[in-house]
Design a protein around this motif. Structure first.
Motif, mmCIF file in Angstrom:
data_model
loop_
_atom_site.group_PDB
_atom_site.id
_atom_site.type_symbol
_atom_site.label_atom_id
_atom_site.label_comp_id
_atom_site.label_asym_id
_atom_site.label_seq_id
_atom_site.Cartn_x
_atom_site.Cartn_y
_atom_site.Cartn_z
ATOM 1 N N ARG A 230 5.783 7.792 -6.245
ATOM 2 C CA ARG A 230 7.248 7.819 -6.286
ATOM 3 C C ARG A 230 7.736 9.112 -5.634
ATOM 4 O O ARG A 230 7.235 10.201 -5.920
ATOM 5 C CB ARG A 230 7.718 7.735 -7.740
ATOM 6 N N GLY A 231 8.680 8.987 -4.752
ATOM 7 C CA GLY A 231 9.212 10.170 -4.084
ATOM 8 C C GLY A 231 10.566 9.892 -3.478
ATOM 9 O O GLY A 231 10.963 8.736 -3.288
ATOM 10 N N GLY A 232 11.302 10.994 -3.201
ATOM 11 C CA GLY A 232 12.599 10.804 -2.589
ATOM 12 C C GLY A 232 13.484 12.034 -2.716
ATOM 13 O O GLY A 232 13.013 13.177 -2.785
ATOM 14 N N TYR A 233 14.765 11.806 -2.834
ATOM 15 C CA TYR A 233 15.791 12.839 -2.831
ATOM 16 C C TYR A 233 16.329 12.996 -4.251
ATOM 17 O O TYR A 233 16.696 12.024 -4.904
ATOM 18 C CB TYR A 233 16.908 12.429 -1.874
ATOM 19 N N ASP A 234 16.401 14.221 -4.733
ATOM 20 C CA ASP A 234 16.892 14.496 -6.098
ATOM 21 C C ASP A 234 17.790 15.726 -6.030
ATOM 22 O O ASP A 234 17.328 16.841 -5.810
ATOM 23 C CB ASP A 234 15.697 14.723 -7.032
ATOM 24 N N GLU A 235 19.082 15.516 -6.248
ATOM 25 C CA GLU A 235 20.035 16.627 -6.129
ATOM 26 C C GLU A 235 20.900 16.725 -7.375
ATOM 27 O O GLU A 235 21.433 15.716 -7.861
ATOM 28 C CB GLU A 235 20.935 16.434 -4.913
ATOM 29 N N LEU A 236 21.004 17.950 -7.865
ATOM 30 C CA LEU A 236 21.950 18.272 -8.933
ATOM 31 C C LEU A 236 23.216 18.819 -8.274
ATOM 32 O O LEU A 236 23.184 19.855 -7.600
ATOM 33 C CB LEU A 236 21.351 19.301 -9.890
ATOM 34 N N ILE A 237 24.291 18.078 -8.443
ATOM 35 C CA ILE A 237 25.535 18.465 -7.796
ATOM 36 C C ILE A 237 25.997 19.817 -8.346
ATOM 37 O O ILE A 237 25.967 20.075 -9.552
ATOM 38 C CB ILE A 237 26.619 17.400 -8.022
ATOM 39 N N VAL A 239 24.577 22.617 -8.199
ATOM 40 C CA VAL A 239 23.478 23.480 -8.657
ATOM 41 C C VAL A 239 22.624 23.809 -7.435
ATOM 42 O O VAL A 239 22.199 22.917 -6.695
ATOM 43 C CB VAL A 239 22.629 22.805 -9.749
ATOM 44 N N ARG A 240 22.366 25.078 -7.252
ATOM 45 C CA ARG A 240 21.620 25.508 -6.082
ATOM 46 C C ARG A 240 20.156 25.065 -6.185
ATOM 47 O O ARG A 240 19.501 25.306 -7.196
ATOM 48 C CB ARG A 240 21.698 27.029 -5.949
ATOM 49 N N GLN A 241 19.662 24.391 -5.125
ATOM 50 C CA GLN A 241 18.266 23.925 -5.058
ATOM 51 C C GLN A 241 17.719 24.257 -3.679
ATOM 52 O O GLN A 241 18.366 23.991 -2.656
ATOM 53 C CB GLN A 241 18.184 22.406 -5.285
ATOM 54 N N ASP A 242 16.520 24.807 -3.648
ATOM 55 C CA ASP A 242 15.917 25.127 -2.368
ATOM 56 C C ASP A 242 15.470 23.864 -1.619
ATOM 57 O O ASP A 242 15.748 23.701 -0.437
ATOM 58 C CB ASP A 242 14.719 26.052 -2.567
ATOM 59 N N VAL A 243 14.762 22.962 -2.312
ATOM 60 C CA VAL A 243 14.271 21.715 -1.692
ATOM 61 C C VAL A 243 14.637 20.557 -2.613
ATOM 62 O O VAL A 243 13.966 20.339 -3.641
ATOM 63 C CB VAL A 243 12.740 21.753 -1.478
ATOM 64 N N PRO A 244 15.677 19.803 -2.312
ATOM 65 C CA PRO A 244 16.109 18.712 -3.198
ATOM 66 C C PRO A 244 15.254 17.454 -3.021
ATOM 67 O O PRO A 244 15.775 16.349 -2.820
ATOM 68 C CB PRO A 244 17.548 18.478 -2.759
ATOM 69 N N LEU A 245 13.963 17.607 -3.051
ATOM 70 C CA LEU A 245 13.043 16.480 -2.905
ATOM 71 C C LEU A 245 12.061 16.480 -4.071
ATOM 72 O O LEU A 245 11.850 17.509 -4.705
ATOM 73 C CB LEU A 245 12.275 16.571 -1.587
ATOM 74 N N PHE A 246 11.486 15.327 -4.330
ATOM 75 C CA PHE A 246 10.487 15.255 -5.401
ATOM 76 C C PHE A 246 9.428 14.227 -5.025
ATOM 77 O O PHE A 246 9.639 13.338 -4.197
ATOM 78 C CB PHE A 246 11.142 14.875 -6.738
ATOM 79 N N GLY A 247 8.288 14.359 -5.638
ATOM 80 C CA GLY A 247 7.201 13.393 -5.485
ATOM 81 C C GLY A 247 6.400 13.327 -6.768
ATOM 82 O O GLY A 247 6.248 14.332 -7.471
ATOM 83 N N MET A 248 5.872 12.108 -7.053
ATOM 84 C CA MET A 248 5.166 11.940 -8.325
ATOM 85 C C MET A 248 4.131 10.822 -8.175
ATOM 86 O O MET A 248 4.405 9.779 -7.567
ATOM 87 C CB MET A 248 6.163 11.579 -9.431
ATOM 88 N N LEU A 249 2.976 11.033 -8.718
ATOM 89 C CA LEU A 249 1.922 10.028 -8.767
ATOM 90 C C LEU A 249 1.624 9.725 -10.225
ATOM 91 O O LEU A 249 1.310 10.620 -10.997
ATOM 92 C CB LEU A 249 0.652 10.521 -8.060
#
Length: 366
Positions: A230-237, A239-249
Protein backbone atom coordinates in the motif's frame (compact mmCIF):
# COMPACT_ATOMS: atom_id res chain seq x y z
CA UNK A 1 5.57 10.69 -12.54
CA UNK A 2 4.18 8.41 -9.84
CA UNK A 3 0.69 8.52 -11.35
CA UNK A 4 2.08 7.85 -14.83
CA UNK A 5 3.72 4.67 -13.56
CA UNK A 6 0.51 3.60 -11.83
CA UNK A 7 -1.61 4.16 -14.93
CA UNK A 8 0.99 2.32 -17.02
CA UNK A 9 0.67 -0.71 -14.74
CA UNK A 10 -3.12 -0.58 -15.02
CA UNK A 11 -2.97 -0.26 -18.80
CA UNK A 12 -0.61 -3.26 -19.01
CA UNK A 13 -2.88 -5.40 -16.87
CA UNK A 14 -5.89 -4.39 -18.92
CA UNK A 15 -4.12 -5.25 -22.17
CA UNK A 16 -3.13 -8.64 -20.75
CA UNK A 17 -6.71 -9.35 -19.73
CA UNK A 18 -8.00 -8.34 -23.16
CA UNK A 19 -5.42 -10.54 -24.86
CA UNK A 20 -6.41 -13.51 -22.67
CA UNK A 21 -10.02 -13.06 -23.76
CA UNK A 22 -9.18 -13.35 -27.46
CA UNK A 23 -9.79 -16.84 -28.90
CA UNK A 24 -6.60 -18.80 -29.53
CA UNK A 25 -7.60 -19.72 -33.09
CA UNK A 26 -10.26 -19.20 -35.69
CA UNK A 27 -12.13 -22.30 -34.58
CA UNK A 28 -15.03 -21.38 -32.36
CA UNK A 29 -14.62 -22.62 -28.82
CA UNK A 30 -17.36 -24.63 -27.10
CA UNK A 31 -20.00 -22.62 -25.30
CA UNK A 32 -19.07 -24.09 -21.92
CA UNK A 33 -15.43 -23.08 -22.38
CA UNK A 34 -16.50 -19.55 -23.32
CA UNK A 35 -18.64 -19.47 -20.17
CA UNK A 36 -16.00 -20.67 -17.69
CA UNK A 37 -13.28 -18.54 -19.25
CA UNK A 38 -15.53 -15.49 -19.13
CA UNK A 39 -16.36 -16.14 -15.48
CA UNK A 40 -12.67 -16.71 -14.72
CA UNK A 41 -11.65 -13.48 -16.44
CA UNK A 42 -14.36 -11.55 -14.60
CA UNK A 43 -13.35 -12.93 -11.20
CA UNK A 44 -9.62 -12.56 -11.80
CA UNK A 45 -9.85 -9.04 -13.21
CA UNK A 46 -10.44 -7.52 -9.75
CA UNK A 47 -7.67 -9.66 -8.26
CA UNK A 48 -4.99 -8.87 -10.83
CA UNK A 49 -5.52 -5.10 -10.77
CA UNK A 50 -4.64 -2.79 -7.84
CA UNK A 51 -7.17 -0.96 -5.68
CA UNK A 52 -7.33 2.82 -5.94
CA UNK A 53 -8.33 4.44 -2.66
CA UNK A 54 -8.89 7.90 -1.26
CA UNK A 55 -9.65 9.01 2.31
CA UNK A 56 -10.72 12.43 3.50
CA UNK A 57 -11.24 13.17 7.19
CA UNK A 58 -10.15 14.99 10.31
CA UNK A 59 -7.41 13.76 12.66
CA UNK A 60 -5.54 15.10 15.67
CA UNK A 61 -2.24 16.50 14.46
CA UNK A 62 0.34 19.10 15.38
CA UNK A 63 3.10 19.43 17.94
CA UNK A 64 2.76 18.22 21.50
CA UNK A 65 3.04 21.07 24.01
CA UNK A 66 3.98 18.91 26.97
CA UNK A 67 3.59 15.59 28.68
CA UNK A 68 0.04 14.28 28.76
CA UNK A 69 -1.21 16.90 26.37
CA UNK A 70 -3.18 15.62 23.31
CA UNK A 71 -1.30 15.73 20.01
CA UNK A 72 -2.47 18.93 18.37
CA UNK A 73 -6.01 19.72 17.33
CA UNK A 74 -8.38 18.56 14.64
CA UNK A 75 -6.68 18.79 11.26
CA UNK A 76 -8.04 17.83 7.84
CA UNK A 77 -6.25 14.89 6.25
CA UNK A 78 -6.20 13.68 2.63
CA UNK A 79 -4.91 10.22 1.73
CA UNK A 80 -4.91 8.70 -1.77
CA UNK A 81 -2.95 5.97 -3.46
CA UNK A 82 -2.80 2.39 -4.69
CA UNK A 83 -3.06 -0.90 -2.85
CA UNK A 84 -2.01 -4.16 -4.40
CA UNK A 85 -2.65 -7.65 -3.06
CA UNK A 86 0.23 -9.90 -4.13
CA UNK A 87 -1.71 -12.99 -3.08
CA UNK A 88 -4.55 -11.69 -5.25
CA UNK A 89 -2.19 -11.94 -8.21
CA UNK A 90 -1.60 -15.61 -7.45
CA UNK A 91 -5.32 -16.24 -6.89
CA UNK A 92 -6.29 -14.41 -10.08
CA UNK A 93 -3.92 -16.49 -12.18
CA UNK A 94 -5.11 -19.60 -10.33
CA UNK A 95 -8.74 -18.83 -11.20
CA UNK A 96 -7.78 -18.57 -14.87
CA UNK A 97 -5.88 -21.86 -14.68
CA UNK A 98 -8.90 -23.48 -13.06
CA UNK A 99 -11.12 -22.17 -15.87
CA UNK A 100 -8.76 -23.71 -18.42
CA UNK A 101 -8.81 -26.97 -16.46
CA UNK A 102 -12.61 -26.96 -16.43
CA UNK A 103 -12.63 -26.36 -20.18
CA UNK A 104 -10.16 -29.21 -20.66
CA UNK A 105 -12.32 -31.48 -18.51
CA UNK A 106 -15.39 -30.55 -20.58
CA UNK A 107 -13.59 -31.39 -23.81
CA UNK A 108 -12.35 -34.71 -22.41
CA UNK A 109 -15.79 -35.56 -21.03
CA UNK A 110 -17.48 -34.68 -24.34
CA UNK A 111 -15.02 -36.86 -26.26
CA UNK A 112 -15.56 -39.71 -23.80
CA UNK A 113 -19.36 -39.45 -24.04
CA UNK A 114 -19.13 -39.44 -27.84
CA UNK A 115 -16.98 -42.57 -27.70
CA UNK A 116 -19.41 -44.24 -25.28
CA UNK A 117 -22.37 -43.30 -27.46
CA UNK A 118 -20.66 -44.84 -30.46
CA UNK A 119 -19.58 -47.83 -28.37
CA UNK A 120 -22.12 -50.38 -29.74
CA UNK A 121 -20.96 -49.51 -33.27
CA UNK A 122 -17.24 -49.66 -32.51
CA UNK A 123 -15.42 -51.48 -35.28
CA UNK A 124 -18.59 -51.89 -37.34
CA UNK A 125 -17.42 -49.51 -40.05
CA UNK A 126 -14.17 -51.38 -40.70
CA UNK A 127 -15.94 -54.74 -40.37
CA UNK A 128 -18.66 -53.76 -42.84
CA UNK A 129 -16.05 -52.50 -45.29
CA UNK A 130 -14.23 -55.84 -45.08
CA UNK A 131 -17.48 -57.75 -45.61
CA UNK A 132 -18.45 -55.54 -48.56
CA UNK A 133 -15.07 -56.11 -50.19
CA UNK A 134 -15.49 -59.88 -50.02
CA UNK A 135 -19.06 -59.75 -51.33
CA UNK A 136 -18.12 -57.46 -54.21
CA UNK A 137 -15.45 -59.95 -55.25
CA UNK A 138 -17.67 -63.03 -54.90
CA UNK A 139 -21.06 -61.85 -56.22
CA UNK A 140 -20.06 -61.69 -59.92
CA UNK A 141 -18.84 -65.30 -59.76
CA UNK A 142 -22.04 -66.34 -57.99
CA UNK A 143 -24.16 -64.55 -60.62
CA UNK A 144 -22.30 -66.43 -63.32
CA UNK A 145 -22.93 -69.75 -61.56
CA UNK A 146 -26.65 -68.97 -61.36
CA UNK A 147 -26.77 -67.99 -65.02
CA UNK A 148 -24.95 -71.19 -66.01
CA UNK A 149 -27.34 -73.31 -63.98
CA UNK A 150 -30.33 -71.62 -65.60
CA UNK A 151 -28.93 -72.61 -69.03
CA UNK A 152 -28.49 -76.17 -67.80
CA UNK A 153 -32.13 -76.26 -66.70
CA UNK A 154 -33.27 -75.11 -70.16
CA UNK A 155 -31.21 -77.86 -71.77
CA UNK A 156 -32.40 -80.48 -69.28
CA UNK A 157 -29.05 -81.00 -67.60
CA UNK A 158 -30.34 -79.69 -64.22
CA UNK A 159 -33.62 -79.58 -62.33
CA UNK A 160 -35.76 -76.62 -61.37
CA UNK A 161 -35.36 -77.59 -57.71
CA UNK A 162 -31.60 -77.24 -58.02
CA UNK A 163 -32.04 -73.84 -59.66
CA UNK A 164 -34.41 -72.66 -56.93
CA UNK A 165 -32.05 -73.85 -54.19
CA UNK A 166 -29.18 -71.94 -55.79
CA UNK A 167 -31.38 -68.85 -56.18
CA UNK A 168 -32.23 -68.96 -52.48
CA UNK A 169 -28.58 -69.01 -51.54
CA UNK A 170 -27.90 -66.24 -54.05
CA UNK A 171 -30.71 -64.14 -52.58
CA UNK A 172 -29.13 -64.59 -49.17
CA UNK A 173 -25.85 -63.13 -50.46
CA UNK A 174 -27.68 -60.23 -52.14
CA UNK A 175 -29.60 -59.50 -48.93
CA UNK A 176 -26.35 -59.55 -46.97
CA UNK A 177 -24.78 -57.12 -49.44
CA UNK A 178 -27.84 -54.83 -49.23
CA UNK A 179 -27.80 -54.88 -45.43
CA UNK A 180 -24.08 -54.13 -45.45
CA UNK A 181 -24.54 -51.11 -47.71
CA UNK A 182 -27.44 -49.80 -45.62
CA UNK A 183 -25.45 -50.09 -42.37
CA UNK A 184 -22.47 -48.32 -43.91
CA UNK A 185 -24.72 -45.45 -44.94
CA UNK A 186 -26.17 -45.23 -41.44
CA UNK A 187 -22.74 -45.16 -39.80
CA UNK A 188 -21.55 -42.49 -42.23
CA UNK A 189 -24.14 -40.07 -40.79
CA UNK A 190 -22.96 -40.51 -37.19
CA UNK A 191 -20.23 -38.37 -35.58
CA UNK A 192 -16.92 -40.15 -35.75
CA UNK A 193 -14.55 -39.62 -32.80
CA UNK A 194 -10.84 -40.20 -33.08
CA UNK A 195 -9.93 -43.87 -33.27
CA UNK A 196 -8.32 -44.32 -29.85
CA UNK A 197 -8.70 -46.84 -27.01
CA UNK A 198 -11.52 -46.11 -24.61
CA UNK A 199 -9.01 -46.19 -21.76
CA UNK A 200 -7.30 -43.15 -23.33
CA UNK A 201 -10.51 -41.13 -23.29
CA UNK A 202 -11.21 -42.21 -19.72
CA UNK A 203 -7.68 -41.40 -18.56
CA UNK A 204 -7.80 -37.93 -20.10
CA UNK A 205 -11.11 -37.19 -18.41
CA UNK A 206 -9.82 -38.35 -15.02
CA UNK A 207 -6.61 -36.34 -15.39
CA UNK A 208 -8.54 -33.20 -16.35
CA UNK A 209 -10.93 -33.60 -13.43
CA UNK A 210 -8.02 -34.10 -11.05
CA UNK A 211 -6.41 -30.94 -12.39
CA UNK A 212 -9.60 -28.98 -11.59
CA UNK A 213 -9.45 -30.19 -7.99
CA UNK A 214 -5.73 -29.43 -7.80
CA UNK A 215 -6.30 -25.82 -8.90
CA UNK A 216 -9.21 -25.46 -6.47
CA UNK A 217 -7.03 -26.74 -3.62
CA UNK A 218 -4.35 -24.17 -4.55
CA UNK A 219 -6.91 -21.38 -4.31
CA UNK A 220 -8.02 -22.62 -0.90
CA UNK A 221 -4.41 -22.64 0.32
CA UNK A 222 -3.84 -19.11 -0.94
CA UNK A 223 -6.82 -17.78 1.03
CA UNK A 224 -4.80 -18.20 4.26
CA UNK A 225 -2.27 -15.57 3.20
CA UNK A 226 -2.48 -11.80 2.87
CA UNK A 227 0.39 -9.82 1.37
CA UNK A 228 -0.66 -6.25 0.66
CA UNK A 229 1.49 -3.43 -0.67
CA UNK A 230 0.00 0.00 0.00
CA UNK A 231 1.38 3.38 -0.94
CA UNK A 232 0.44 6.83 -2.08
CA UNK A 233 -0.07 10.44 -1.04
CA UNK A 234 -0.82 11.41 2.59
CA UNK A 235 -1.15 15.09 3.49
CA UNK A 236 -2.20 16.83 6.67
CA UNK A 237 -3.71 20.11 5.63
CA UNK A 238 -1.97 23.15 7.22
CA UNK A 239 0.72 20.90 8.77
CA UNK A 240 4.26 21.10 7.48
CA UNK A 241 5.49 17.80 5.96
CA UNK A 242 8.77 17.19 4.20
CA UNK A 243 7.57 14.21 2.09
CA UNK A 244 3.77 13.73 1.98
CA UNK A 245 4.09 10.13 0.80
CA UNK A 246 3.74 6.80 2.53
CA UNK A 247 4.30 3.12 1.86
CA UNK A 248 3.35 0.00 3.77
CA UNK A 249 3.71 -3.75 3.40
CA UNK A 250 1.29 -5.96 5.33
CA UNK A 251 1.75 -9.73 5.67
CA UNK A 252 -0.63 -11.99 7.55
CA UNK A 253 -1.12 -15.74 7.81
CA UNK A 254 -4.11 -17.66 9.06
CA UNK A 255 -3.07 -20.58 11.28
CA UNK A 256 -6.02 -22.62 10.03
CA UNK A 257 -3.96 -23.32 6.93
CA UNK A 258 -1.97 -25.84 8.98
CA UNK A 259 -4.96 -28.19 8.81
CA UNK A 260 -5.62 -27.64 5.11
CA UNK A 261 -3.24 -30.21 3.54
CA UNK A 262 -5.00 -33.24 5.04
CA UNK A 263 -8.42 -31.76 4.25
CA UNK A 264 -7.42 -31.07 0.65
CA UNK A 265 -6.08 -34.62 0.32
CA UNK A 266 -9.41 -36.01 1.56
CA UNK A 267 -11.27 -33.75 -0.85
CA UNK A 268 -9.15 -34.95 -3.77
CA UNK A 269 -9.62 -38.60 -2.93
CA UNK A 270 -13.33 -38.06 -2.27
CA UNK A 271 -13.76 -36.36 -5.63
CA UNK A 272 -12.09 -39.29 -7.37
CA UNK A 273 -14.34 -41.79 -5.58
CA UNK A 274 -17.42 -39.69 -6.25
CA UNK A 275 -16.59 -39.70 -9.95
CA UNK A 276 -16.43 -43.49 -9.91
CA UNK A 277 -19.47 -44.08 -7.67
CA UNK A 278 -21.95 -41.77 -9.41
CA UNK A 279 -24.51 -44.24 -10.82
CA UNK A 280 -25.54 -41.74 -13.48
CA UNK A 281 -21.98 -40.62 -14.21
CA UNK A 282 -19.90 -41.41 -17.25
CA UNK A 283 -17.64 -43.82 -15.34
CA UNK A 284 -20.56 -46.15 -14.73
CA UNK A 285 -21.59 -45.87 -18.40
CA UNK A 286 -18.06 -46.77 -19.43
CA UNK A 287 -18.01 -49.73 -17.04
CA UNK A 288 -21.28 -51.09 -18.45
CA UNK A 289 -20.12 -50.59 -22.02
CA UNK A 290 -16.80 -52.32 -21.34
CA UNK A 291 -18.55 -55.35 -19.87
CA UNK A 292 -20.77 -55.64 -22.95
CA UNK A 293 -17.96 -55.13 -25.43
CA UNK A 294 -15.62 -57.57 -23.69
CA UNK A 295 -18.36 -60.21 -23.73
CA UNK A 296 -18.97 -59.55 -27.44
CA UNK A 297 -15.22 -59.58 -28.11
CA UNK A 298 -14.80 -63.00 -26.49
CA UNK A 299 -17.84 -64.43 -28.30
CA UNK A 300 -16.71 -63.16 -31.68
CA UNK A 301 -13.18 -64.47 -31.17
CA UNK A 302 -14.67 -67.94 -30.62
CA UNK A 303 -16.92 -67.61 -33.66
CA UNK A 304 -13.99 -66.40 -35.78
CA UNK A 305 -12.02 -69.53 -34.95
CA UNK A 306 -15.02 -71.69 -35.88
CA UNK A 307 -15.64 -69.88 -39.17
CA UNK A 308 -11.94 -70.03 -40.07
CA UNK A 309 -12.04 -73.80 -39.65
CA UNK A 310 -15.13 -74.04 -41.88
CA UNK A 311 -13.55 -71.81 -44.54
CA UNK A 312 -10.40 -73.94 -44.60
CA UNK A 313 -12.49 -77.10 -44.89
CA UNK A 314 -14.61 -75.78 -47.77
CA UNK A 315 -11.55 -74.49 -49.64
CA UNK A 316 -10.01 -77.96 -49.35
CA UNK A 317 -13.20 -79.59 -50.68
CA UNK A 318 -13.31 -77.20 -53.65
CA UNK A 319 -9.75 -78.07 -54.59
CA UNK A 320 -10.61 -81.78 -54.56
CA UNK A 321 -13.68 -81.18 -56.77
CA UNK A 322 -11.76 -79.28 -59.45
CA UNK A 323 -10.81 -82.51 -61.23
CA UNK A 324 -14.34 -83.95 -61.21
CA UNK A 325 -16.68 -82.90 -64.04
CA UNK A 326 -19.94 -84.79 -63.43
CA UNK A 327 -23.21 -82.84 -63.20
CA UNK A 328 -23.80 -83.77 -59.57
CA UNK A 329 -20.31 -82.70 -58.66
CA UNK A 330 -20.84 -79.37 -60.39
CA UNK A 331 -24.07 -78.80 -58.47
CA UNK A 332 -22.32 -79.55 -55.19
CA UNK A 333 -19.40 -77.35 -56.21
CA UNK A 334 -21.79 -74.45 -56.92
CA UNK A 335 -23.28 -74.89 -53.46
CA UNK A 336 -19.81 -74.87 -51.91
CA UNK A 337 -18.85 -71.69 -53.80
CA UNK A 338 -21.88 -69.80 -52.48
CA UNK A 339 -21.48 -71.16 -48.99
CA UNK A 340 -17.79 -70.29 -49.05
CA UNK A 341 -18.66 -66.74 -50.15
CA UNK A 342 -21.02 -66.37 -47.20
CA UNK A 343 -18.46 -67.74 -44.75
CA UNK A 344 -15.65 -65.59 -46.14
CA UNK A 345 -17.84 -62.52 -45.75
CA UNK A 346 -18.57 -63.48 -42.16
CA UNK A 347 -14.91 -64.23 -41.53
CA UNK A 348 -13.83 -60.84 -42.89
CA UNK A 349 -16.43 -59.10 -40.75
CA UNK A 350 -15.42 -60.96 -37.60
CA UNK A 351 -11.70 -60.48 -38.16
CA UNK A 352 -12.03 -56.70 -38.63
CA UNK A 353 -14.54 -56.32 -35.82
CA UNK A 354 -12.48 -58.30 -33.32
CA UNK A 355 -9.40 -56.24 -34.19
CA UNK A 356 -11.22 -52.92 -33.80
CA UNK A 357 -12.88 -53.99 -30.56
CA UNK A 358 -9.53 -54.99 -29.11
CA UNK A 359 -8.04 -51.62 -30.08
CA UNK A 360 -11.00 -49.74 -28.60
CA UNK A 361 -11.04 -51.70 -25.34
CA UNK A 362 -7.35 -51.19 -24.67
CA UNK A 363 -5.74 -52.58 -21.51
CA UNK A 364 -6.96 -50.33 -18.69
CA UNK A 365 -9.90 -51.29 -16.53
CA UNK A 366 -12.33 -48.53 -15.40
Amino acid sequence: MRWAVAWGVLAGLGAGAAEAQEPAGEEREPGYCAFVRGVGDAESAVLLAPDVFANVGVVNAGEASGGGVPLGGPTPRLTAGLEYDLVGLYRGLGIRRRAEAECERYRALSALRAAVKRGPDVGAEAALAARAQVLEAMLPEAEQLLKSLAEDVKEGRATVEELNALRLRMDGLRALAHETARERERLATLPRPAERPLSTYLGEMRAADDRVEEESAGLRRASAWTVRLRGGYDELINVRQDVPLFGMLTVSYNLGSLWQPSANARAREGRRRWLEEDVEGVSQEVARLLRELRAAHGTEETRLREVSVLVSDLEGQLKELQTMETAKVRRYRDYLVLELARLRAEQAWLKAHVTELGRFLGEERP
